[in-house]
Design a protein around this motif. Structure first.
Motif, PDB file in Angstrom:
ATOM      1  N   GLY A   5       4.520  -4.378   0.953  1.00  0.00           N
ATOM      2  CA  GLY A   5       5.964  -4.476   0.826  1.00  0.00           C
ATOM      3  C   GLY A   5       6.524  -5.599   1.664  1.00  0.00           C
ATOM      4  O   GLY A   5       5.786  -6.502   2.068  1.00  0.00           O
ATOM      5  N   ILE A   6       7.819  -5.542   1.906  1.00  0.00           N
ATOM      6  CA  ILE A   6       8.475  -6.483   2.805  1.00  0.00           C
ATOM      7  C   ILE A   6       9.234  -5.658   3.840  1.00  0.00           C
ATOM      8  O   ILE A   6       9.830  -4.628   3.506  1.00  0.00           O
ATOM      9  CB  ILE A   6       9.390  -7.488   2.060  1.00  0.00           C
ATOM     10  N   PRO A   7       9.180  -6.072   5.106  1.00  0.00           N
ATOM     11  CA  PRO A   7       9.690  -5.218   6.180  1.00  0.00           C
ATOM     12  C   PRO A   7      11.192  -4.962   6.157  1.00  0.00           C
ATOM     13  O   PRO A   7      11.638  -3.943   6.668  1.00  0.00           O
ATOM     14  CB  PRO A   7       9.271  -5.955   7.457  1.00  0.00           C
ATOM     15  N   ASN A   8      11.974  -5.838   5.566  1.00  0.00           N
ATOM     16  CA  ASN A   8      13.435  -5.635   5.595  1.00  0.00           C
ATOM     17  C   ASN A   8      13.953  -4.848   4.395  1.00  0.00           C
ATOM     18  O   ASN A   8      15.153  -4.724   4.214  1.00  0.00           O
ATOM     19  CB  ASN A   8      14.165  -6.980   5.719  1.00  0.00           C
ATOM     20  N   CYS A   9      13.075  -4.284   3.589  1.00  0.00           N
ATOM     21  CA  CYS A   9      13.459  -3.480   2.421  1.00  0.00           C
ATOM     22  C   CYS A   9      13.733  -2.046   2.862  1.00  0.00           C
ATOM     23  O   CYS A   9      12.904  -1.422   3.533  1.00  0.00           O
ATOM     24  CB  CYS A   9      12.328  -3.514   1.397  1.00  0.00           C
ATOM     25  N   ASN A  10      14.882  -1.515   2.479  1.00  0.00           N
ATOM     26  CA  ASN A  10      15.257  -0.147   2.869  1.00  0.00           C
ATOM     27  C   ASN A  10      14.278   0.899   2.347  1.00  0.00           C
ATOM     28  O   ASN A  10      13.986   1.873   3.040  1.00  0.00           O
ATOM     29  CB  ASN A  10      16.673   0.183   2.399  1.00  0.00           C
ATOM     30  N   THR A  11      13.786   0.707   1.140  1.00  0.00           N
ATOM     31  CA  THR A  11      12.841   1.674   0.569  1.00  0.00           C
ATOM     32  C   THR A  11      11.525   1.643   1.344  1.00  0.00           C
ATOM     33  O   THR A  11      10.927   2.689   1.609  1.00  0.00           O
ATOM     34  CB  THR A  11      12.603   1.394  -0.925  1.00  0.00           C
ATOM     35  N   VAL A  12      11.081   0.453   1.714  1.00  0.00           N
ATOM     36  CA  VAL A  12       9.864   0.333   2.525  1.00  0.00           C
ATOM     37  C   VAL A  12      10.085   1.002   3.875  1.00  0.00           C
ATOM     38  O   VAL A  12       9.221   1.734   4.366  1.00  0.00           O
ATOM     39  CB  VAL A  12       9.454  -1.155   2.686  1.00  0.00           C
ATOM     40  N   LYS A  13      11.257   0.796   4.482  1.00  0.00           N
ATOM     41  CA  LYS A  13      11.562   1.419   5.774  1.00  0.00           C
ATOM     42  C   LYS A  13      11.497   2.942   5.669  1.00  0.00           C
ATOM     43  O   LYS A  13      10.935   3.610   6.547  1.00  0.00           O
ATOM     44  CB  LYS A  13      12.941   0.979   6.278  1.00  0.00           C
ATOM     45  N   LYS A  14      12.050   3.502   4.598  1.00  0.00           N
ATOM     46  CA  LYS A  14      11.998   4.959   4.399  1.00  0.00           C
ATOM     47  C   LYS A  14      10.557   5.441   4.310  1.00  0.00           C
ATOM     48  O   LYS A  14      10.186   6.460   4.891  1.00  0.00           O
ATOM     49  CB  LYS A  14      12.738   5.356   3.120  1.00  0.00           C
ATOM     50  N   ALA A  15       9.751   4.700   3.534  1.00  0.00           N
ATOM     51  CA  ALA A  15       8.345   5.081   3.363  1.00  0.00           C
ATOM     52  C   ALA A  15       7.593   5.001   4.685  1.00  0.00           C
ATOM     53  O   ALA A  15       6.839   5.922   5.033  1.00  0.00           O
ATOM     54  CB  ALA A  15       7.688   4.179   2.316  1.00  0.00           C
ATOM     55  N   LEU A  16       7.808   3.928   5.446  1.00  0.00           N
ATOM     56  CA  LEU A  16       7.115   3.771   6.727  1.00  0.00           C
ATOM     57  C   LEU A  16       7.547   4.853   7.712  1.00  0.00           C
ATOM     58  O   LEU A  16       6.710   5.399   8.452  1.00  0.00           O
ATOM     59  CB  LEU A  16       7.360   2.377   7.309  1.00  0.00           C
ATOM     60  N   ASP A  17       8.835   5.176   7.706  1.00  0.00           N
ATOM     61  CA  ASP A  17       9.325   6.264   8.564  1.00  0.00           C
ATOM     62  C   ASP A  17       8.656   7.585   8.194  1.00  0.00           C
ATOM     63  O   ASP A  17       8.257   8.360   9.057  1.00  0.00           O
ATOM     64  CB  ASP A  17      10.849   6.404   8.468  1.00  0.00           C
ATOM     65  N   TRP A  18       8.541   7.837   6.882  1.00  0.00           N
ATOM     66  CA  TRP A  18       7.892   9.063   6.415  1.00  0.00           C
ATOM     67  C   TRP A  18       6.441   9.101   6.894  1.00  0.00           C
ATOM     68  O   TRP A  18       5.971  10.123   7.399  1.00  0.00           O
ATOM     69  CB  TRP A  18       7.957   9.154   4.889  1.00  0.00           C
ATOM     70  N   LEU A  19       5.729   7.988   6.742  1.00  0.00           N
ATOM     71  CA  LEU A  19       4.327   7.927   7.157  1.00  0.00           C
ATOM     72  C   LEU A  19       4.187   8.169   8.664  1.00  0.00           C
ATOM     73  O   LEU A  19       3.300   8.899   9.098  1.00  0.00           O
ATOM     74  CB  LEU A  19       3.712   6.580   6.769  1.00  0.00           C
ATOM     75  N   LYS A  20       5.076   7.561   9.440  1.00  0.00           N
ATOM     76  CA  LYS A  20       5.033   7.752  10.900  1.00  0.00           C
ATOM     77  C   LYS A  20       5.315   9.205  11.262  1.00  0.00           C
ATOM     78  O   LYS A  20       4.618   9.798  12.088  1.00  0.00           O
ATOM     79  CB  LYS A  20       6.031   6.820  11.589  1.00  0.00           C
ATOM     80  N   VAL A 101      -2.031   4.317  -5.304  1.00  0.00           N
ATOM     81  CA  VAL A 101      -1.758   5.726  -5.596  1.00  0.00           C
ATOM     82  C   VAL A 101      -0.265   6.025  -5.682  1.00  0.00           C
ATOM     83  O   VAL A 101       0.127   7.023  -6.288  1.00  0.00           O
ATOM     84  CB  VAL A 101      -2.423   6.671  -4.568  1.00  0.00           C
ATOM     85  N   LEU A 102       0.569   5.184  -5.067  1.00  0.00           N
ATOM     86  CA  LEU A 102       2.017   5.409  -5.078  1.00  0.00           C
ATOM     87  C   LEU A 102       2.754   4.088  -5.200  1.00  0.00           C
ATOM     88  O   LEU A 102       2.300   3.072  -4.690  1.00  0.00           O
ATOM     89  CB  LEU A 102       2.472   6.092  -3.782  1.00  0.00           C
ATOM     90  N   ILE A 103       3.913   4.145  -5.853  1.00  0.00           N
ATOM     91  CA  ILE A 103       4.791   2.978  -5.912  1.00  0.00           C
ATOM     92  C   ILE A 103       6.222   3.485  -5.727  1.00  0.00           C
ATOM     93  O   ILE A 103       6.596   4.518  -6.277  1.00  0.00           O
ATOM     94  CB  ILE A 103       4.609   2.172  -7.226  1.00  0.00           C
ATOM     95  N   GLY A 104       6.982   2.753  -4.924  1.00  0.00           N
ATOM     96  CA  GLY A 104       8.329   3.205  -4.601  1.00  0.00           C
ATOM     97  C   GLY A 104       8.268   4.296  -3.546  1.00  0.00           C
ATOM     98  O   GLY A 104       7.226   4.508  -2.914  1.00  0.00           O
ATOM     99  N   PHE A 105       9.397   4.975  -3.322  1.00  0.00           N
ATOM    100  CA  PHE A 105       9.392   6.084  -2.365  1.00  0.00           C
ATOM    101  C   PHE A 105      10.076   7.301  -2.970  1.00  0.00           C
ATOM    102  O   PHE A 105      11.230   7.262  -3.362  1.00  0.00           O
ATOM    103  CB  PHE A 105      10.101   5.719  -1.055  1.00  0.00           C
ATOM    104  N   ASP A 106       9.320   8.373  -3.041  1.00  0.00           N
ATOM    105  CA  ASP A 106       9.828   9.675  -3.449  1.00  0.00           C
ATOM    106  C   ASP A 106       9.113  10.692  -2.559  1.00  0.00           C
ATOM    107  O   ASP A 106       7.885  10.814  -2.613  1.00  0.00           O
ATOM    108  CB  ASP A 106       9.520   9.926  -4.926  1.00  0.00           C
TER     109      ASP A 106
END
Length: 115
Positions: A5-20, A101-106
């Motif tokens: 992804g790209i770090p400044n994308c809100n969807t990527v941020k949500k996914a990374l937060d979820w993973l953390k 295995v995944l694309i986007g954030f849900d």
């Protein structure tokens, strides 16, 4: 696990937060800095469909004229466009064991797939 992804994308941020939050370890691949290969894009298109990999909701896509958008009507043209315009890739893409295995954030899909 690799998160593309790209770090400044809100969807990527949500996914990374979820993973953390769920203590899932990952490596981050920044499209902007590292680019992406046509082979990798084709892999993802074969799994999710090129229409899903191509983010039509983003600004990069919307900047195209209707005529330019209409010309991107198959996987080969989509991959060529996405390779040059990585911001138009739906994100994030998550791979486990080198397979997407995944694309986007849900959140529900993340729970089902990643536990």
């Amino acid at each position: 696990m690799t998160v593309y992804g790209i770090p400044n994308c809100n969807t990527v941020k949500k996914a990374l937060d979820w993973l953390k939050t769920h203590q899932v370890e990952y490596e981050f691949h920044d499209f902007k800095k590292k680019g992406i290969t046509a082979e990798k894009l084709n892999e993802w298109c074969n799994i999710f469909g090129w229409e899903t990999v191509l983010n039509r909701k983003g600004l990069t896509w919307k900047k195209l004229t209707k005529e330019e958008q209409a010309k991107i009507d198959n996987q080969d043209l989509a991959v060529a466009y996405l390779k040059e315009n990585t911001s138009a890739i739906k994100r994030p893409v998550i791979e486990q064991n080198s397979k997407a295995v995944l694309i986007g954030f849900d959140e529900d899909n993340y729970l089902k797939t990643l536990g």
